[in-house]
Design an enzyme around this catalytic site. Structure first.
Site, PDB file in Angstrom:
ATOM      1  N   CYS A  47      29.253 -29.844-104.755  1.00 30.13           N
ATOM      2  CA  CYS A  47      28.164 -30.191-104.476  1.00 30.13           C
ATOM      3  C   CYS A  47      27.543 -29.978-102.683  1.00 30.13           C
ATOM      4  O   CYS A  47      26.509 -28.538-102.490  1.00 30.13           O
ATOM      5  CB  CYS A  47      26.981 -31.217-105.167  1.00 30.13           C
ATOM      6  SG  CYS A  47      27.639 -31.799-106.351  1.00 30.13           S
TER       7      CYS A  47
HETATM    8  N1  SAJ Z   1      31.218 -37.227 -96.966  1.00 28.71           N
HETATM    9  C1  SAJ Z   1      31.947 -37.879 -95.514  1.00 28.71           C
HETATM   10  N2  SAJ Z   1      30.855 -38.898 -95.598  1.00 28.71           N
HETATM   11  C2  SAJ Z   1      30.101 -39.192 -95.550  1.00 28.71           C
HETATM   12  C3  SAJ Z   1      30.376 -38.649 -97.118  1.00 28.71           C
HETATM   13  C4  SAJ Z   1      30.603 -37.962 -97.740  1.00 28.71           C
HETATM   14  O1  SAJ Z   1      32.343 -37.039 -95.312  1.00 28.71           O
HETATM   15  O2  SAJ Z   1      29.215 -40.256 -95.349  1.00 28.71           O
HETATM   16  C5  SAJ Z   1      32.116 -36.512 -97.276  1.00 28.71           C
HETATM   17  C6  SAJ Z   1      33.427 -36.581 -98.452  1.00 28.71           C
HETATM   18  O3  SAJ Z   1      34.495 -36.929 -97.870  1.00 28.71           O
HETATM   19  C7  SAJ Z   1      33.051 -35.130 -99.241  1.00 28.71           C
HETATM   20  C8  SAJ Z   1      31.862 -34.970 -98.931  1.00 28.71           C
HETATM   21  O4  SAJ Z   1      31.467 -35.281 -97.761  1.00 28.71           O
HETATM   22  O5  SAJ Z   1      34.225 -34.238 -99.514  1.00 28.71           O
HETATM   23  C9  SAJ Z   1      30.671 -34.614-100.454  1.00 28.71           C
HETATM   24  O6  SAJ Z   1      30.663 -36.694-100.619  1.00 28.71           O
HETATM   25  P1  SAJ Z   1      29.642 -36.947-101.361  1.00 28.71           P
HETATM   26  O7  SAJ Z   1      29.837 -37.919-101.199  1.00 28.71           O
HETATM   27  O8  SAJ Z   1      28.532 -36.062-101.113  1.00 28.71           O
HETATM   28  O9  SAJ Z   1      30.129 -36.401-102.895  1.00 28.71           O
HETATM   29  P2  SAJ Z   1      29.333 -35.456-103.714  1.00 28.71           P
HETATM   30  O10 SAJ Z   1      30.120 -33.866-103.418  1.00 28.71           O
HETATM   31  O11 SAJ Z   1      30.118 -35.492-105.402  1.00 28.71           O
HETATM   32  O12 SAJ Z   1      28.026 -35.100-104.281  1.00 28.71           O
HETATM   33  C10 SAJ Z   1      27.521 -35.450-105.372  1.00 28.71           C
HETATM   34  C11 SAJ Z   1      26.166 -35.564-105.196  1.00 28.71           C
HETATM   35  N3  SAJ Z   1      25.987 -35.844-106.446  1.00 28.71           N
HETATM   36  C12 SAJ Z   1      25.335 -34.585-107.293  1.00 28.71           C
HETATM   37  O13 SAJ Z   1      24.757 -33.304-106.405  1.00 28.71           O
HETATM   38  C13 SAJ Z   1      24.892 -34.948-108.632  1.00 28.71           C
HETATM   39  C14 SAJ Z   1      25.307 -36.389-104.271  1.00 28.71           C
HETATM   40  O14 SAJ Z   1      23.942 -36.062-104.466  1.00 28.71           O
HETATM   41  C15 SAJ Z   1      25.894 -37.538-104.523  1.00 28.71           C
HETATM   42  O15 SAJ Z   1      24.915 -38.299-103.178  1.00 28.71           O
HETATM   43  C16 SAJ Z   1      27.069 -37.934-103.783  1.00 28.71           C
HETATM   44  O16 SAJ Z   1      27.238 -37.631-105.446  1.00 28.71           O
HETATM   45  C17 SAJ Z   1      27.620 -39.792-104.229  1.00 28.71           C
HETATM   46  O17 SAJ Z   1      26.749 -40.367-104.106  1.00 28.71           O
HETATM   47  O18 SAJ Z   1      28.386 -39.687-104.382  1.00 28.71           O
END
Ligand code: SAJ
Length: 429
Positions: A268
């Site tokens: 995403c």
């Molecule tokens: N990450 C960081 N720092 C943070 C948060 C994330 O480095 O503070 C990194 C993670 O390690 C990862 C990437 O960013 O590599 C993405 O992390 P993510 O928590 O956003 O996970 P995703 O990509 O699976 O995002 C999904 C999204 N869901 C959908 O698009 C339906 C996002 O909208 C959600 O908010 C997220 O999951 C969630 O909250 O877990």
């Protein structure tokens, strides 16, 4: 009244049976729809027919739907027949850095041919604002007319909000946005999703729903880039960024704690914001903050490699020839997904600079790493490997890692996730 009101439990085709389409198909079957789950991947369909979903939490609902005879996986378009509603949930990747809508076009052509003229077609795939009304509707029309029929008159967009591995927020209890090309389409899509989801939110148009999805993830992406850069400056100022984030997090309003990390992976976040900046470019504008965030997040894996070299140098060890144990390859904790995972870029650069790298990840199948030419450290060897490594590099903080035991034997740890207890052998971002 629309067809979705008249036919409370009609026939539905869900085109695309990945981590978005399969939950929609199984939930629709669960509430009584007669569902065809179409996927172009014959091997995936064969697995589904055998009750194997590929996602552990979906195997039980899959078995139930198959046993109830309400869900039929299909790889041949001719098996779809005529349906009252078609939901499209196919990948929208970037190809050469540009939005790639090939799968959406192919799926729209299928939907145009199988959906009744008074039926409903919904796009769930993440796309730029205007795509549902533009390319998606155009392909529906062209396909329907090409087969001598008429396209579904009800067309809407409803973004997926699936968070891989999140057992708290699922399809049925996550608020679902729906926006149609017109009022009747919005109403029909809302009627369908009210059968599947606890809360359905009707927005003014498909464009609002398309843009909301992109905005949700662009907000995260830019803020992650911000905290990644802040961590670098905080370190230069001798300030512990984790303590700053903890302190700022005590503010009960107006602040959300993002954490610095090794980069941004997944299906995403690295993709969706670039659909937004590409749409802005199409309107002759530059979304500079998204472009800058992309540069910062893309540079993070190299920054981690520099920090590893610095940590080793501080112990009189060159990176070349150093034995490095990587903890976690998947893009986020609890996931097995390697898509855009920063660990892969980190490993490639470490190996290119002569390090001897092995990876321990309890979620990622060893063959997925072997295929990338990456050496795998079995779970049973993590403690011993941690003791003999010149550097233990935590990239993904899976909950299964024995952090305390690793911390007790490792001589040097670079912790990119603030998962280890602080100590003389631990350095963090
Ligand atoms: N990450 C960081 N720092 C943070 C948060 C994330 O480095 O503070 C990194 C993670 O390690 C990862 C990437 O960013 O590599 C993405 O992390 P993510 O928590 O956003 O996970 P995703 O990509 O699976 O995002 C999904 C999204 N869901 C959908 O698009 C339906 C996002 O909208 C959600 O908010 C997220 O999951 C969630 O909250 O877990």
């Amino acid at each position: 009244m629309t067809i979705m009101d008249e036919v409370p439990r009609g026939r539905v085709a869900v085109i695309g049976q990945g981590h978005v389409g399969l939950p929609v198909a199984l939930r629709a079957a669960q509430v009584g729809y007669d569902v065809v789950g179409f996927d172009a991947d014959g091997a995936k369909v064969a697995g589904l027919r055998a009750g194997r979903s590929g996602i552990a939490e979906w195997d039980a609902p899959l078995g139930d739907a198959l046993a109830a005879g309400r869900y039929r996986p299909a790889a041949d378009p001719r098996e779809i027949g005529v349906v009252d509603a078609a939901v499209v949930a196919v990948p929208t990747p970037l190809t050469d850095g540009r939005p790639d809508l090939a799968a959406v076009r192919a799926a729209a052509q299928l939907a145009g041919r199988c959906c009744r003229p008074d039926g409903l077609a919904v796009l769930e795939s993440t796309v730029a604002p205007g795509t549902t009304r533009g390319i998606f509707a155009a392909e529906l029309r062209a396909a329907a007319r090409g087969s001598g029929g008429s396209p579904p008159q009800l067309v809407a967009f409803s973004p997926e909000r699936f968070d891989p591995g999140n057992l708290t927020w699922r399809l049925e209890n996550t608020p679902k946005l729906v926006g149609g090309l017109d009022e009747a389409s919005t109403r029909a899509a809302a009627a369908f999703y009210r059968d599947l989801c606890d809360e359905v939110i009707e927005v003014a148009s498909a464009e609002i729903a398309e843009a909301a999805k992109l905005w949700e993830n662009t907000y995260r992406y830019v803020n992650i880039a911000l905290v990644n850069e802040f961590a670098i400056h905080a370190r230069a100022l001798g300030i512990d960024v984790q303590q700053v984030i903890e302190a700022a997090g005590t503010k009960p309003f107006g602040f959300h704690a993002f954490r610095p990390g090794p980069g941004v992976g997944g299906h995403c976040l690295p993709i969706d914001p670039l659909y937004l900046s590409d749409a802005a470019a199409g309107a002759g504008r530059r979304f500079e903050l998204v472009e800058l965030a992309a540069r910062i997040n893309a540079a993070q894996p190299s920054y981690i490699v520099e920090r590893a070299a610095e940590a080793l140098s501080g112990r009189g060890r060159p990176l070349d020839g150093a034995r490095i144990l990587i903890l976690g390859a998947a893009y986020k904790p609890g996931s097995a997904d390697l898509r855009e995972a920063p660990a892969i870029a980190i490993i490639d650069e470490l190996v290119a600079r002569g390090a001897q790298v092995a990876v321990a990840d309890p979620h990622v199948a060893p063959e997925s790493l072997h295929r990338l030419g990456i050496a795998v450290a079995p779970a049973a060897e993590v403690i011993a490997r941690s003791a003999e490594a010149d550097l233990v590099l935590l990239v993904t903080d899976h909950p299964e890692f024995p952090y305390e035991r690793i911390g007790a034997v490792a001589t040097l740890i670079l912790d990119t996730r603030a998962a280890f207890a602080r100590g003389p052998s631990v350095t963090s971002l």
